[in-house]
Scaffold this motif. Structure first.
Motif, PDB file in Angstrom:
ATOM      1  N   ALA A 119      -1.255 -31.968  48.062  1.00  0.00           N
ATOM      2  CA  ALA A 119      -1.983 -32.994  48.815  1.00  0.00           C
ATOM      3  C   ALA A 119      -1.059 -33.719  49.793  1.00  0.00           C
ATOM      4  N   LYS A 120       0.162 -34.020  49.350  1.00  0.00           N
ATOM      5  CA  LYS A 120       1.109 -34.720  50.223  1.00  0.00           C
ATOM      6  C   LYS A 120       1.532 -33.837  51.401  1.00  0.00           C
ATOM      7  N   VAL A 121       1.871 -32.585  51.117  1.00  0.00           N
ATOM      8  CA  VAL A 121       2.338 -31.707  52.185  1.00  0.00           C
ATOM      9  C   VAL A 121       1.185 -31.359  53.124  1.00  0.00           C
ATOM     10  N   GLU A 122      -0.027 -31.201  52.585  1.00  0.00           N
ATOM     11  CA  GLU A 122      -1.197 -30.992  53.452  1.00  0.00           C
ATOM     12  C   GLU A 122      -1.371 -32.159  54.416  1.00  0.00           C
TER      13      GLU A 122
ATOM     14  N   PRO B 166      13.128  -7.579  38.411  1.00  0.00           N
ATOM     15  CA  PRO B 166      14.248  -7.165  39.271  1.00  0.00           C
ATOM     16  C   PRO B 166      15.152  -8.348  39.615  1.00  0.00           C
ATOM     17  N   ILE B 167      16.386  -8.028  39.980  1.00  0.00           N
ATOM     18  CA  ILE B 167      17.312  -9.054  40.448  1.00  0.00           C
ATOM     19  C   ILE B 167      16.765  -9.682  41.722  1.00  0.00           C
ATOM     20  N   GLN B 168      16.864 -11.017  41.810  1.00  0.00           N
ATOM     21  CA  GLN B 168      16.487 -11.729  43.022  1.00  0.00           C
ATOM     22  C   GLN B 168      17.735 -12.378  43.610  1.00  0.00           C
ATOM     23  N   ASP B 169      17.869 -12.333  44.916  1.00  0.00           N
ATOM     24  CA  ASP B 169      18.959 -13.004  45.620  1.00  0.00           C
ATOM     25  C   ASP B 169      18.364 -13.566  46.899  1.00  0.00           C
ATOM     26  N   ASN B 170      17.672 -14.697  46.761  1.00  0.00           N
ATOM     27  CA  ASN B 170      16.839 -15.189  47.845  1.00  0.00           C
ATOM     28  C   ASN B 170      17.581 -16.146  48.762  1.00  0.00           C
ATOM     29  N   PRO B 171      17.182 -16.193  50.033  1.00  0.00           N
ATOM     30  CA  PRO B 171      17.750 -17.197  50.940  1.00  0.00           C
ATOM     31  C   PRO B 171      17.231 -18.584  50.592  1.00  0.00           C
ATOM     32  N   GLU B 172      17.809 -19.582  51.242  1.00  0.00           N
ATOM     33  CA  GLU B 172      17.547 -20.974  50.895  1.00  0.00           C
ATOM     34  C   GLU B 172      16.077 -21.330  50.998  1.00  0.00           C
ATOM     35  N   GLU B 173      15.385 -20.817  52.016  1.00  0.00           N
ATOM     36  CA  GLU B 173      13.998 -21.226  52.216  1.00  0.00           C
ATOM     37  C   GLU B 173      13.089 -20.789  51.082  1.00  0.00           C
ATOM     38  N   ILE B 174      13.538 -19.788  50.287  1.00  0.00           N
ATOM     39  CA  ILE B 174      12.769 -19.341  49.128  1.00  0.00           C
ATOM     40  C   ILE B 174      13.324 -19.950  47.856  1.00  0.00           C
ATOM     41  N   GLU B 175      14.633 -20.041  47.737  1.00  0.00           N
ATOM     42  CA  GLU B 175      15.262 -20.571  46.531  1.00  0.00           C
ATOM     43  C   GLU B 175      14.846 -22.003  46.259  1.00  0.00           C
ATOM     44  N   GLN B 176      14.661 -22.804  47.316  1.00  0.00           N
ATOM     45  CA  GLN B 176      14.359 -24.210  47.119  1.00  0.00           C
ATOM     46  C   GLN B 176      12.993 -24.413  46.468  1.00  0.00           C
ATOM     47  N   GLU B 177      12.146 -23.396  46.485  1.00  0.00           N
ATOM     48  CA  GLU B 177      10.825 -23.537  45.902  1.00  0.00           C
ATOM     49  C   GLU B 177      10.673 -22.769  44.604  1.00  0.00           C
ATOM     50  N   GLU B 178      11.660 -21.987  44.204  1.00  0.00           N
ATOM     51  CA  GLU B 178      11.510 -21.169  43.006  1.00  0.00           C
ATOM     52  C   GLU B 178      12.242 -21.785  41.828  1.00  0.00           C
TER      53      GLU B 178
ATOM     54  N   GLY C 238       5.980 -35.074  48.912  1.00  0.00           N
ATOM     55  CA  GLY C 238       5.384 -33.871  48.340  1.00  0.00           C
ATOM     56  C   GLY C 238       6.417 -32.967  47.691  1.00  0.00           C
ATOM     57  N   ILE C 239       7.556 -32.757  48.349  1.00  0.00           N
ATOM     58  CA  ILE C 239       8.611 -31.904  47.797  1.00  0.00           C
ATOM     59  C   ILE C 239       9.179 -32.523  46.525  1.00  0.00           C
ATOM     60  N   GLN C 240       9.374 -33.837  46.531  1.00  0.00           N
ATOM     61  CA  GLN C 240       9.874 -34.506  45.328  1.00  0.00           C
ATOM     62  C   GLN C 240       8.875 -34.383  44.180  1.00  0.00           C
ATOM     63  N   THR C 241       7.600 -34.476  44.487  1.00  0.00           N
ATOM     64  CA  THR C 241       6.565 -34.333  43.459  1.00  0.00           C
ATOM     65  C   THR C 241       6.531 -32.917  42.911  1.00  0.00           C
ATOM     66  N   SER C 242       6.732 -31.913  43.774  1.00  0.00           N
ATOM     67  CA  SER C 242       6.712 -30.518  43.316  1.00  0.00           C
ATOM     68  C   SER C 242       7.830 -30.245  42.318  1.00  0.00           C
ATOM     69  N   ARG C 243       8.965 -30.932  42.481  1.00  0.00           N
ATOM     70  CA  ARG C 243      10.074 -30.751  41.541  1.00  0.00           C
ATOM     71  C   ARG C 243       9.763 -31.335  40.175  1.00  0.00           C
ATOM     72  N   GLN C 244       8.765 -32.194  40.117  1.00  0.00           N
ATOM     73  CA  GLN C 244       8.287 -32.727  38.843  1.00  0.00           C
ATOM     74  C   GLN C 244       7.134 -31.901  38.286  1.00  0.00           C
ATOM     75  N   GLU C 245       6.910 -30.712  38.915  1.00  0.00           N
ATOM     76  CA  GLU C 245       5.899 -29.739  38.497  1.00  0.00           C
ATOM     77  C   GLU C 245       4.473 -30.283  38.590  1.00  0.00           C
ATOM     78  N   ASN C 246       4.262 -31.228  39.497  1.00  0.00           N
ATOM     79  CA  ASN C 246       2.912 -31.718  39.779  1.00  0.00           C
ATOM     80  C   ASN C 246       2.449 -31.060  41.077  1.00  0.00           C
ATOM     81  N   ILE C 247       1.996 -29.804  40.953  1.00  0.00           N
ATOM     82  CA  ILE C 247       1.704 -28.998  42.134  1.00  0.00           C
ATOM     83  C   ILE C 247       0.525 -29.557  42.931  1.00  0.00           C
ATOM     84  N   GLU C 248      -0.504 -30.030  42.247  1.00  0.00           N
ATOM     85  CA  GLU C 248      -1.700 -30.499  42.952  1.00  0.00           C
ATOM     86  C   GLU C 248      -1.377 -31.686  43.855  1.00  0.00           C
TER      87      GLU C 248
END
Length: 750
Positions: A470-473, A738-750, A456-466
């Protein structure tokens, strides 16, 4: 045999953690299979043969201490299973190691079998070491993306490769001394290759471990030589020891052409002891039983020294500390440390006592090599954090010492005596087998959940959110206790909602309904994450992010965002991030004065924290005090002159105040540091347009277009400029996030 040969080399690319998690799975599968077969044989033969060994009893004590710590853990699930916490430091892995020790010490029949087993391990470990060196030199053999990185290897960090080679060297040397002709050549080659690896890696802790192991080996060599008046075999180990001392004393000397070692940063002994002190002050019981296996990261985030905010590692969350023995003090308390030290001390004592009475030279050489390597790996626990291969080696050597020092087998017969004794014994063994089988089935389900999550995470990096959702669910359905699944699922739902917002092809009522569904699922997912692991600050940060993005769209979103970040602050009080996010929430809710209070506290913790400085300026701007907003950013510029984000935001404020010259200087400064900074070049183009420097404006927007080929707005601006119109003709004023400086748990998804 399969386990000891495969484990140092084993990895699979089907999960997020390709090394430790896969090694744990291999250990559990093969040990459970072997242990089940061994118990089944005992049932079939009607008797149970048990090795009488104080060292096995000490190993059971270590397992017991870890079990008590797991019961009182900050997160019992993670402490038992490991992933998504530390896959090395958990009860399941330790249980697998202990079963392996029982299996090896009971199944191996003689020293010949034992030497073959250890020879296979030495050869496998040598191959793993050579592969790591090849990787460090840029020679990649495997087709996977992660294996193309120079730091990848099948053992752990590059420094851990050196330590592994160090405590494997005495074992290889001793095995070679009495092996058959074919094996002798292979093992001599392995010994010299391991020493060559130490020369190339040149890691201080590895030299200390090697010297310790070889001194033990040399001592027994001299003991054997004195008894037999043979003195020819001690010269090379002595040379190795002298070389090791040379590299220890003369720092900075390296072998020409040696690969570059990976830089490693970890908490200091003093910092880790301060964590222990903080834990004891909060809960005295933790001094005895620790916070639970694998939970070091929770303790670090809560009790770390705020002075680390002055370094570049202020946002790092370490899963390991300075040394394994200190990590045990943090996670398993004094009970776990005393149990481990007792096992190490007993192993050394029994091994030395046994070898001092050994008459057979081959058995003495084998035992000396085992004891030397056992001493080396035990010493490494005081110098470096242990990984899965380290602990596997420790338990291999410990079980070998059980075999060498154990007394005769104690036989419990089910055939003799009353019939109910035999029935009870057989039933007990069958219950153990069934429990083992049940644990295996549950573990297999969790493994499949991890595979689905990774897909699911690998698929999200290909911008296939749906498909990613489904995989992460599916992963959450298979394993609802893993907080990371829910945490990332919440961010995927939020991304899905954002995509629906921008989808103009949907009817308005359908779009509104789909947005509501996605938002509801996002909030439910992050609530599940915090319920699963309430002591994990990452879950509260993501929960705050979700609700912060829903302010104005969801009733009480501000309230939930505030409570989330307040909980994050309680779990990570030295971090400026939650305070800054609380300020951001208050700005979004038009409560500028409260925002300033939070942001000033964040700056007190970290004076050069750019997002807090910028948001204070935003808050003053929101209050209508643009002069103070600019002054705050100008003050921040003095603290962090190289911060391109601050330069950009200060330029934006100058631009809005019509101070175009100052705005140009700030955007040019940001561009000078990073030519790929699209936002800075975009704003610089607008400034050039306002200053009637049309060609310069065209050059900047052309560069932005090259960096962002799908941006229609930039193409429109270039058309305007080419036609002699203003850049923003028909577009309107640009937005400035605004400037963002996010921790890893947020950066990995943005």
């Amino acid at each position: 045999y399969a386990l000891v040969v495969l484990l140092p080399l084993w990895f699979l690319p089907v999960t997020q953690n390709v090394l430790g998690y896969q090694k744990q799975a291999l250990l559990i599968v093969l040990v459970f299979a072997g242990f089940a077969a061994w118990l089944a044989k005992q049932v079939q033969e009607g008797e149970l043969r048990v090795q009488k060994s104080w060292l096995l009893l000490a190993g059971a004590g270590v397992l017991f201490a870890a079990g008590i710590s797991t019961i009182f853990s900050l997160w019992q699930y993670g402490s038992f299973w490991g992933w998504p916490l530390d896959v090395t430091d958990n009860f399941l892995s330790l249980f697998g190691f202990f079963l392996f020790a029982i299996l090896l010490s009971h199944v191996v029949k003689d020293t010949k079998q034992l030497s073959y087993l250890l020879s296979g391990f030495v050869v496998s470990g040598t191959v793993a070491t050579l592969y790591a060196l090849a990787q460090m030199k840029g020679i990649a053999f495997l087709p996977f993306e992660f294996s193309g990185v120079k730091t990848f290897n099948t053992i752990g960090s590059t420094n851990s490769v050196g330590i592994f080679a160090a405590f494997l060297l005495p074992l290889a040397w001793s095995l070679a001394s009495f092996a058959s002709r074919v094996w002798r050549g292979v093992l001599w080659a392995a010994a010299f290759l391991l020493f060559g690896s130490l020369l190339l890696l040149n890691f201080e802790a590895a030299w200390i471990v090697m010297i310790t192991g070889l001194v033990v080996l040399l001592g027994f060599d001299m003991w054997n030589a004195r008894k037999r008046e043979q003195f020819g075999r001690i010269s090379l180990p002595m040379i190795f020891i002298l070389v090791g001392f040379f590299f220890l004393v003369v720092n900075g000397v390296g072998i020409p052409g040696a690969p570059e070692r990976q830089a490693e940063i970890s908490p200091t002994w003093r910092g880790e002891l301060a964590i222990v002190q903080g834990m004891a002050g909060e809960n005295p019981l933790s001094l005895a039983v620790g916070s639970g296996p694998g939970t070091f990261v929770f303790d670090y985030t809560k009790f770390r020294d705020a002075s680390l905010n002055d370094t570049i590692f202020w946002s790092a969350r370490f899963e390991k500390g300075a040394a394994e023995i200190l990590d045990w003090l943090v996670t398993k308390g004094t009970l776990g440390v005393f149990a481990l030290l007792g096992m190490i001390g007993l192993g050394l004592f029994l091994g030395i006592r046994r070898l001092l009475t050994e008459e057979d030279s081959a058995a003495l050489a084998l035992g000396a090599g085992i004891l030397a390597s056992f001493a080396g790996v035990s010493l490494s626990f005081f110098l470096y954090p242990a990984n899965f291969v380290f602990w596997f080696t420790f338990w291999i050597l410990a079980s070998c010492l059980v075999f060498l020092t154990g007394k005769k087998m104690h036989v419990i017969s089910f055939k003799r005596g009353p019939s109910y004794v035999g029935f009870a014994g057989s039933l007990g063994l069958l219950i153990v087998l069934m429990a083992e089988f049940g644990l295996f089935i549950v573990g297999a389900q969790k493994y499949y959940a991890e595979v689905e999550y990774t897909r699911g995470i690998q698929t999200s990096r290909q911008e296939n959110i749906e498909e990613a959702i489904a995989k992460v669910e599916h992963a959450t359905e298979l394993n609802a206790s893993a907080d990371v699944y829910w945490r990332d699922l919440g961010q995927l739902y939020l991304e899905q909602a954002n995509q629906i917002v921008t989808n103009q092809t949907l009817p308005e009522d359908v779009r509104r309904q789909q947005i509501e569904v996605a938002v509801d699922r996002a909030t439910r997912a992050v609530q599940q994450a915090t319920n699963a692991a309430p002591r994990n600050v990452a879950n509260w940060n993501v929960r705050g992010l979700i609700y912060r993005n829903l302010i104005g769209a969801l009733p009480e979103a501000e309230k939930f965002a505030v409570t989330s970040y307040e909980q994050a602050l309680a779990l990570e009080p030295a971090s400026p991030f939650p305070l800054t996010e609380l300020g951001r929430v208050k700005i979004l809710s038009s409560q500028a004065q409260e925002a300033i209070e939070y942001l000033e506290k964040a700056i007190t913790l970290k004076s050069d924290y750019a997002p807090a400085h910028y948001l204070i300026a935003v808050a003053y701007d929101q209050m209508g005090n643009q002069a103070e907003a600019i002054r705050k950013l100008e003050d921040a510029k003095l603290v962090t002159p190289g911060d391109t984000g601050l330069a950009f935001q200060l330029g934006v404020l100058y631009y809005r105040q019509q101070e175009l010259g100052k705005a140009r200087d700030e955007f040019e400064r940001a561009k000078g540091v990073n030519l790929r900074y699209s936002n800075a070049r975009y704003m610089l183009g607008l400034v050039y347009d306002r200053l009637d420097r049309r060609q310069d404006a065209i050059a900047e927007f052309a560069a932005v277009a090259a960096l962002n080929p799908d941006n229609q707005e930039v193409r429109t601006i270039l058309s305007n400029l080419a036609a002699g119109r203003a850049a923003l003709d028909g577009i309107g004023q640009p937005s400035t996030p605004p400037i963002q400086d996010n921790p890893e748990e947020i950066e990995q998804e943005e």
